[in-house]
Scaffold this motif. Structure first.
Motif, PDB file in Angstrom:
ATOM      1  N   ILE A   7      -9.876   9.465  -9.095  1.00  0.00           N
ATOM      2  CA  ILE A   7     -11.110   8.945  -9.708  1.00  0.00           C
ATOM      3  C   ILE A   7     -10.959   8.173  -9.836  1.00  0.00           C
ATOM      4  O   ILE A   7      -9.583   7.175 -10.245  1.00  0.00           O
ATOM      5  N   ILE A   8     -11.401   6.709  -9.357  1.00  0.00           N
ATOM      6  CA  ILE A   8     -12.096   5.570  -9.326  1.00  0.00           C
ATOM      7  C   ILE A   8     -12.515   4.915 -10.466  1.00  0.00           C
ATOM      8  O   ILE A   8     -14.085   5.263 -10.002  1.00  0.00           O
ATOM      9  N   THR A   9     -12.171   4.779 -11.530  1.00  0.00           N
ATOM     10  CA  THR A   9     -12.800   3.463 -12.143  1.00  0.00           C
ATOM     11  C   THR A   9     -12.635   1.988 -12.841  1.00  0.00           C
ATOM     12  O   THR A   9     -10.623   1.980 -13.052  1.00  0.00           O
ATOM     13  N   MET A  10     -13.714   1.014 -12.242  1.00  0.00           N
ATOM     14  CA  MET A  10     -13.080   0.217 -13.000  1.00  0.00           C
ATOM     15  C   MET A  10     -14.361  -0.947 -12.914  1.00  0.00           C
ATOM     16  O   MET A  10     -15.057  -0.371 -12.954  1.00  0.00           O
ATOM     17  N   SER A  11     -13.658  -2.382 -13.001  1.00  0.00           N
ATOM     18  CA  SER A  11     -15.352  -3.381 -14.001  1.00  0.00           C
ATOM     19  C   SER A  11     -16.140  -3.317 -12.703  1.00  0.00           C
ATOM     20  O   SER A  11     -15.777  -3.191 -10.771  1.00  0.00           O
ATOM     21  N   ILE A  12     -17.242  -3.575 -12.535  1.00  0.00           N
ATOM     22  CA  ILE A  12     -18.660  -3.012 -11.927  1.00  0.00           C
ATOM     23  C   ILE A  12     -18.327  -4.288 -10.554  1.00  0.00           C
ATOM     24  O   ILE A  12     -18.435  -4.771  -9.747  1.00  0.00           O
TER      25      ILE A  12
ATOM     26  N   GLU B 189       0.574  -1.065  -0.177  1.00  0.00           N
ATOM     27  CA  GLU B 189       0.127   0.336  -0.714  1.00  0.00           C
ATOM     28  C   GLU B 189       0.541   1.700   0.004  1.00  0.00           C
ATOM     29  O   GLU B 189       0.763   2.069  -0.697  1.00  0.00           O
ATOM     30  N   ALA B 190       2.490   0.890   0.632  1.00  0.00           N
ATOM     31  CA  ALA B 190       2.554   2.136   0.853  1.00  0.00           C
ATOM     32  C   ALA B 190       3.153   2.774  -1.184  1.00  0.00           C
ATOM     33  O   ALA B 190       3.502   4.199  -0.748  1.00  0.00           O
ATOM     34  N   THR B 191       2.965   1.910  -1.458  1.00  0.00           N
ATOM     35  CA  THR B 191       3.572   2.401  -2.805  1.00  0.00           C
ATOM     36  C   THR B 191       2.822   3.320  -3.526  1.00  0.00           C
ATOM     37  O   THR B 191       2.657   4.663  -4.550  1.00  0.00           O
ATOM     38  N   ILE B 192       1.067   3.150  -3.513  1.00  0.00           N
ATOM     39  CA  ILE B 192       0.142   3.898  -3.593  1.00  0.00           C
ATOM     40  C   ILE B 192      -0.097   5.152  -3.073  1.00  0.00           C
ATOM     41  O   ILE B 192      -0.320   6.047  -4.202  1.00  0.00           O
ATOM     42  N   VAL B 193      -0.111   4.987  -1.653  1.00  0.00           N
ATOM     43  CA  VAL B 193       0.339   6.969  -0.931  1.00  0.00           C
ATOM     44  C   VAL B 193       0.788   7.159  -2.051  1.00  0.00           C
ATOM     45  O   VAL B 193       1.314   8.412  -2.428  1.00  0.00           O
TER      46      VAL B 193
ATOM     47  N   ARG C 150      -8.399   3.679   1.299  1.00  0.00           N
ATOM     48  CA  ARG C 150      -7.157   3.833   2.510  1.00  0.00           C
ATOM     49  C   ARG C 150      -6.296   4.852   1.761  1.00  0.00           C
ATOM     50  O   ARG C 150      -5.641   5.414   2.757  1.00  0.00           O
ATOM     51  N   ALA C 151      -5.134   4.670   0.694  1.00  0.00           N
ATOM     52  CA  ALA C 151      -3.634   4.955   0.411  1.00  0.00           C
ATOM     53  C   ALA C 151      -4.166   6.551   0.250  1.00  0.00           C
ATOM     54  O   ALA C 151      -3.572   7.409   0.338  1.00  0.00           O
ATOM     55  N   ALA C 152      -5.417   7.046  -0.584  1.00  0.00           N
ATOM     56  CA  ALA C 152      -6.039   8.772  -1.142  1.00  0.00           C
ATOM     57  C   ALA C 152      -5.950   9.310   0.556  1.00  0.00           C
ATOM     58  O   ALA C 152      -4.842  10.096   0.689  1.00  0.00           O
ATOM     59  N   ALA C 153      -6.502   8.139   1.465  1.00  0.00           N
ATOM     60  CA  ALA C 153      -6.558   9.154   3.091  1.00  0.00           C
ATOM     61  C   ALA C 153      -5.263   9.522   3.322  1.00  0.00           C
ATOM     62  O   ALA C 153      -4.617  10.089   4.849  1.00  0.00           O
ATOM     63  N   ALA C 154      -4.209   8.473   3.563  1.00  0.00           N
ATOM     64  CA  ALA C 154      -3.230   8.780   3.997  1.00  0.00           C
ATOM     65  C   ALA C 154      -2.342   9.852   3.434  1.00  0.00           C
ATOM     66  O   ALA C 154      -1.308  10.562   3.803  1.00  0.00           O
ATOM     67  N   ALA C 155      -2.473   9.824   2.057  1.00  0.00           N
ATOM     68  CA  ALA C 155      -1.539  10.962   1.451  1.00  0.00           C
ATOM     69  C   ALA C 155      -2.441  12.231   1.299  1.00  0.00           C
ATOM     70  O   ALA C 155      -1.766  12.917   0.998  1.00  0.00           O
TER      71      ALA C 155
ATOM     72  N   GLY D 221     -12.690  -6.631  -7.433  1.00  0.00           N
ATOM     73  CA  GLY D 221     -12.908  -6.714  -5.568  1.00  0.00           C
ATOM     74  C   GLY D 221     -13.192  -5.355  -5.021  1.00  0.00           C
ATOM     75  O   GLY D 221     -12.208  -4.095  -5.445  1.00  0.00           O
ATOM     76  N   GLU D 222     -14.258  -5.410  -3.891  1.00  0.00           N
ATOM     77  CA  GLU D 222     -14.098  -4.563  -3.621  1.00  0.00           C
ATOM     78  C   GLU D 222     -12.478  -3.668  -2.191  1.00  0.00           C
ATOM     79  O   GLU D 222     -12.654  -2.536  -2.641  1.00  0.00           O
ATOM     80  N   GLU D 223     -12.001  -4.628  -2.368  1.00  0.00           N
ATOM     81  CA  GLU D 223     -10.921  -4.481  -1.796  1.00  0.00           C
ATOM     82  C   GLU D 223     -10.043  -3.644  -2.104  1.00  0.00           C
ATOM     83  O   GLU D 223      -9.338  -2.759  -1.074  1.00  0.00           O
ATOM     84  N   THR D 224     -10.565  -3.685  -3.452  1.00  0.00           N
ATOM     85  CA  THR D 224      -9.145  -2.943  -4.364  1.00  0.00           C
ATOM     86  C   THR D 224      -9.443  -1.815  -4.054  1.00  0.00           C
ATOM     87  O   THR D 224      -9.069  -0.610  -3.897  1.00  0.00           O
ATOM     88  N   GLN D 225     -11.037  -1.203  -4.484  1.00  0.00           N
ATOM     89  CA  GLN D 225     -11.465   0.213  -3.754  1.00  0.00           C
ATOM     90  C   GLN D 225     -10.990   0.848  -2.460  1.00  0.00           C
ATOM     91  O   GLN D 225     -10.499   1.589  -2.069  1.00  0.00           O
TER      92      GLN D 225
END
Length: 327
Positions: free
Chosen positions: A77-82, A63-67, A94-99, A85-89
């Motif tokens: 902006i998050i766009t992905m298949s319906i 997750e640190a790489t995303i932060v 979580r990473a956006a909050a940390a950043a 998995g929920e955990e990806t979003q």
């Protein structure tokens, strides 16, 4: 993160996806933002990302790489298949909050997620509220959900499961009486809506003027057209030069279609999901299909103009001719 009253830096997940390509195109055309595409380290999508968009490769297991990729961004902006998995979003949020990313636009881009009955009936009732609740619980970002209804060119060209058209066989299936009104949005205007939304000042610069903060932890409703199936059929006849007599006309009950699709899904056939979702939204009460009547639209506030229905219909016909389902 910018110190100005405008969103400057925007990160997007799914920049080459079905809706992501239109969002990126509109943002680039507008020319007011610095864009970063977030991709997996092993993704081949980076090769398709347009010039001028930075690429940040991340490892979802770290997750640190995303932060790190999100530091300094004003919006995600998050766009992905319906079916993603929920955990990806949740990881991205979580990473956006940390950043310290102020705004998150979660994976909406379709039907009205605030309609609890619709979410429950279409099996989407748990994930979407959890995602937005998680943003609020973390308390570092605000979410903005963009509701645009079904994409017009995609839905008209897809097949009978969606808007009822089988172009190649000249079969039109009216759901119920074909007179239920449906809010729908073209792909280009879907992207334009996001671009114009993120071009608003964060706080109003004159009294009563629209601002991005107006939509903190709220939904934004936009739509290109409010159409019945009869309106759509008339547009198809108009742009193709065909006559009603050239078509086989069928009628099906929305409730029956919905139950058939639900039974298929319960039996493990998830290819029936489009039929399930569209049938449910076509229910004759019109509550899910005509969100404009219940929620109002932000079209005027963000500066959207009316697109050309016939041009969008031509694109749908072309997609149907080519057998395209997504891109």
């Amino acid at each position: 993160m910018s110190n100005s009253n405008y969103v400057k830096k925007i990160a997007i997940v799914g920049a080459t996806g079905t809706i992501g390509v239109h969002i990126v195109a509109a943002l680039q055309k507008q020319g007011k933002h610095e864009l970063t595409a977030i991709t997996r380290q092993d993704s081949t999508a980076a090769a398709s990302i347009p010039a001028g968009v930075k690429v940040a490769k991340v490892d979802y297991a770290n997750e640190a790489t995303i932060v790190d990729a999100l530091r300094g961004q004003d919006a995600l902006i998050i766009t992905m298949s319906i079916f993603a998995g929920e955990e990806t979003q949740l990881t991205l949020i979580r990473a956006a909050a940390a950043a310290g990313v102020p705004f998150v636009l979660p994976n909406e881009w379709g039907v009205d997620s605030a309609d609890e009955a619709l979410m429950r009936d279409t099996t989407m009732g748990g994930q979407k509220p959890r995602v937005k609740n998680y943003v609020e619980e973390l308390g570092k970002s605000s979410w903005i959900g963009v509701v645009m209804g079904f994409w017009y060119e995609y839905s008209l060209g897809f097949g009978t499961e969606t808007f009822g058209m089988d172009w190649k066989n000249r079969i039109w299936t009216f759901i119920d009486d074909g007179e239920t009104k449906m809010n729908t949005t073209t792909w280009p205007q879907s992207g334009e809506a996001v671009a114009k939304l993120l071009a608003l000042p964060i706080e109003a610069e004159t009294k009563g003027a629209p601002s991005l903060s107006d939509y903190k932890n709220k939904y934004v409703y936009v739509s290109s057209f409010l159409l019945t199936q009869k309106d759509m059929f008339a547009a198809v006849l108009r742009v193709t030069g065909t006559k009603e007599s050239d078509w086989t006309i069928q009628h099906e009950e929305s409730g029956k279609r919905f139950q058939e699709a639900l039974k298929q899904i319960q039996g493990g056939d998830f290819s029936a999901f489009p039929k399930l979702l569209y049938s449910r939204v076509w229910f004759k009460d019109g509550g899910a299909s005509n969100f404009e009547a219940r929620r109002g639209l932000a079209n005027d506030a963000i500066g959207l103009e009316k697109p050309d229905l016939d041009e969008a219909t031509k694109i749908a016909i072309d997609r149907s001719e080519k057998g395209l389902k997504y891109h």
